[in-house]
Design an enzyme around this catalytic site. Structure first.
Site, mmCIF file in Angstrom:
data_model
loop_
_atom_site.group_PDB
_atom_site.id
_atom_site.type_symbol
_atom_site.label_atom_id
_atom_site.label_comp_id
_atom_site.label_asym_id
_atom_site.label_seq_id
_atom_site.Cartn_x
_atom_site.Cartn_y
_atom_site.Cartn_z
ATOM 1 N N ILE A 21 0.828 -1.215 0.000
ATOM 2 C CA ILE A 21 0.000 0.000 0.000
ATOM 3 C C ILE A 21 0.857 1.258 0.000
ATOM 4 C CG2 ILE A 21 -2.058 -1.049 1.028
ATOM 5 C CD1 ILE A 21 -1.207 0.163 3.713
ATOM 6 N N ASP A 22 2.186 1.102 0.088
ATOM 7 C CA ASP A 22 3.013 2.334 0.119
ATOM 8 C C ASP A 22 2.880 3.103 -1.196
ATOM 9 O OD1 ASP A 22 4.564 0.394 -1.275
ATOM 10 O OD2 ASP A 22 6.466 1.088 -0.416
ATOM 11 N N GLY A 107 17.426 -11.251 -1.473
ATOM 12 C CA GLY A 107 16.169 -11.879 -1.901
ATOM 13 C C GLY A 107 15.314 -12.389 -0.758
ATOM 14 N N SER A 108 15.474 -11.801 0.419
ATOM 15 C CA SER A 108 14.775 -12.322 1.597
ATOM 16 C C SER A 108 13.511 -11.541 1.925
ATOM 17 C CB SER A 108 15.706 -12.236 2.800
ATOM 18 O OG SER A 108 16.050 -10.867 3.010
ATOM 19 N N GLY A 109 13.240 -10.479 1.156
ATOM 20 C CA GLY A 109 12.098 -9.635 1.510
ATOM 21 C C GLY A 109 12.413 -8.706 2.669
ATOM 22 N N LEU A 110 13.705 -8.615 3.032
ATOM 23 C CA LEU A 110 14.104 -7.701 4.115
ATOM 24 C C LEU A 110 14.786 -6.462 3.546
ATOM 25 C CD1 LEU A 110 15.552 -10.301 6.684
ATOM 26 C CD2 LEU A 110 13.282 -9.265 6.664
ATOM 27 N N SER A 113 18.224 -4.715 -1.147
ATOM 28 C CA SER A 113 18.550 -3.733 -2.190
ATOM 29 C C SER A 113 18.462 -2.307 -1.653
ATOM 30 C CB SER A 113 17.668 -3.918 -3.424
ATOM 31 O OG SER A 113 16.318 -3.752 -3.109
ATOM 32 N N ASP A 157 10.731 0.900 1.780
ATOM 33 C CA ASP A 157 11.982 0.210 2.106
ATOM 34 C C ASP A 157 13.128 1.185 2.304
ATOM 35 O OD1 ASP A 157 10.353 -1.873 1.569
ATOM 36 O OD2 ASP A 157 11.423 -2.568 -0.212
#
Ligand code: GLA
Length: 371
Positions: A21-22, A107-110, A113, A157
């Site tokens: 939703i960002d 690639g961990s969703g944390l 990048s 992020d």
């Protein structure tokens, strides 16, 4: 690392709630992690940025005058993109040697990048002696992700990576960039981060597709509602006008509208110490990501199901862009170890994949230290 001039860090992030939703102008609830990307940097008097890594054998040289030509690099493209956006914004880039220590799992969703982008720009600014507001670094880092890496992401992020504060979650309004810091008080409960360890591919194209779908929904609803973004549509309005949308656009918009409402309720729950309610909202968030937004997948679903079936777990959901990566669960503090053992076994027998658990605290975003 004495031979370097500065040690600069930026964080990976979790997101308690407020997923996908960002970029719809919603409020999200991320926090910066002690899992960080660390950059050691020193000027080298040349016209190049020399990149090396503590964990990779690769060495990459970026010509400061050709920063737009490194999109195809396997490693170094985020750094090149970040430097290019910084340069285009009118900042001086000095030739330098950069050693990267990437502790945010890729690639961990944390947001590994974002941590790379933010720390690269902060390092480039540090050697020039520029003092930059973290939010300005976050905005340029986001531009690098969108225009260089090709992921049409929101601001969550990079903002969390740059502007996080120790022991606080952020209530970030992605429309105004107004940010409130809330103490993370969960009583006898703790957060557990678990990686489903399923490699994901095509995530960029699916992410961009979902974003485009929410934009289509907005356009149609703007025909009848005076809203500037989808996050402004309240559930009652959505109920009244959702018949104007066809599937799957309708489901996508339903996720956004309901997730915004869940964030609103989560803030109340957090402020009043109602951890049980927070857990319930996490579970609903996952169900909506699975059924309406369709960004989960069989492994993340199996991991969340395993977590949710543990008696001392109040709630669990997938975080980040989706299709793999990490979940977040709220677990009774004195049962965290038995929760991990239970989830590991259950997930392994359901999928054949080994779940991985990360121990991390909530930390400050950018830090800059003279070495
Ligand atoms: C990725 C993006 C963010 C956000 C999340 C989903 O992490 O980079 O901007 O959209 O997905 O909430």
């Amino acid at each position: 690392m004495k031979e370097y001039t500065f040690k600069v860090t930026a964080s990976g992030r979790i997101n308690i709630i407020g997923e996908h939703i960002d970029y719809c102008g919603g409020k999200v609830m991320p926090a910066a992690l002690s899992l960080k990307n660390t950059v050691y940097v020193r000027p080298n008097g040349t016209n190049s940025i020399n990149l090396s890594w503590t964990t990779l054998p690769d060495k990459v040289t970026l010509d400061i005058d050709k920063l737009d030509s490194y999109k195809g690099l396997k490693y170094g493209n985020y750094q090149a993109g970040s430097a290019l956006m910084w340069q285009r914004a009118g900042h001086k880039i000095l030739g330098c040697d950069i050693l990267m220590d990437c502790a945010v799992p890729f690639g961990s969703g944390l947001s590994s990048s974002a941590a790379i982008e933010v720390s690269t720009i902060a390092a480039l600014a540090a050697i020039v002696g520029e003092e930059i507001a973290p939010v300005d670094i976050a905005l340029k880092a986001q531009q690098a992700e969108r225009e260089y890496a090709g992921v049409n992401c929101g601001i969550m992020d990079q903002y969390a990576s740059a502007c996080g504060k120790k022991d606080s979650v952020m209530l970030l309004d992605c429309n105004t960039l107004n940010c409130e810091y809330l103490p993370l008080q969960l009583g006898n409960y703790s957060l557990v981060i678990t990686n489903c360890n399923k490699p994901h591919n095509l995530i960029e194209s699916k992410y961009n597709e979902r974003r485009a779908e929410t934009e289509q929904a907005l356009k149609i609803l703007q025909g009848v509602l005076p809203v500037t973004c989808l996050a402004e549509v309240v559930p009652e309005q959505f109920e009244k006008y959702s018949h104007m949308l066809s599937q799957p656009i309708k489901r996508r918009a339903e996720h956004v509208v309901s997730e915004c409402e869940r964030v609103r309720l989560a803030v109340l729950a957090l402020k009043s110490g109602n951890t049980k309610e927070l857990g319930r909202l996490l579970n609903l968030s996952h169900a909506s990501l699975r059924d309406n937004f369709e960004v989960t997948g069989s492994e993340p679903d199996a991991l969340v199901e395993a977590a949710q079936s543990y008696s001392g777990c109040l709630g669990s959901r997938l975080m980040g862009g989706g299709f793999g990566g990490c979940t977040i669960s709220i677990v009774k503090t004195d049962e965290v170890e038995s929760f991990k053992a239970y989830v590991y076994e259950k997930y392994l027998s359901a999928t054949g994949y080994k779940a991985e658990f990360y121990d991390a605290d909530i930390a400050d975003g950018i830090t800059v230290e003279k070495v």
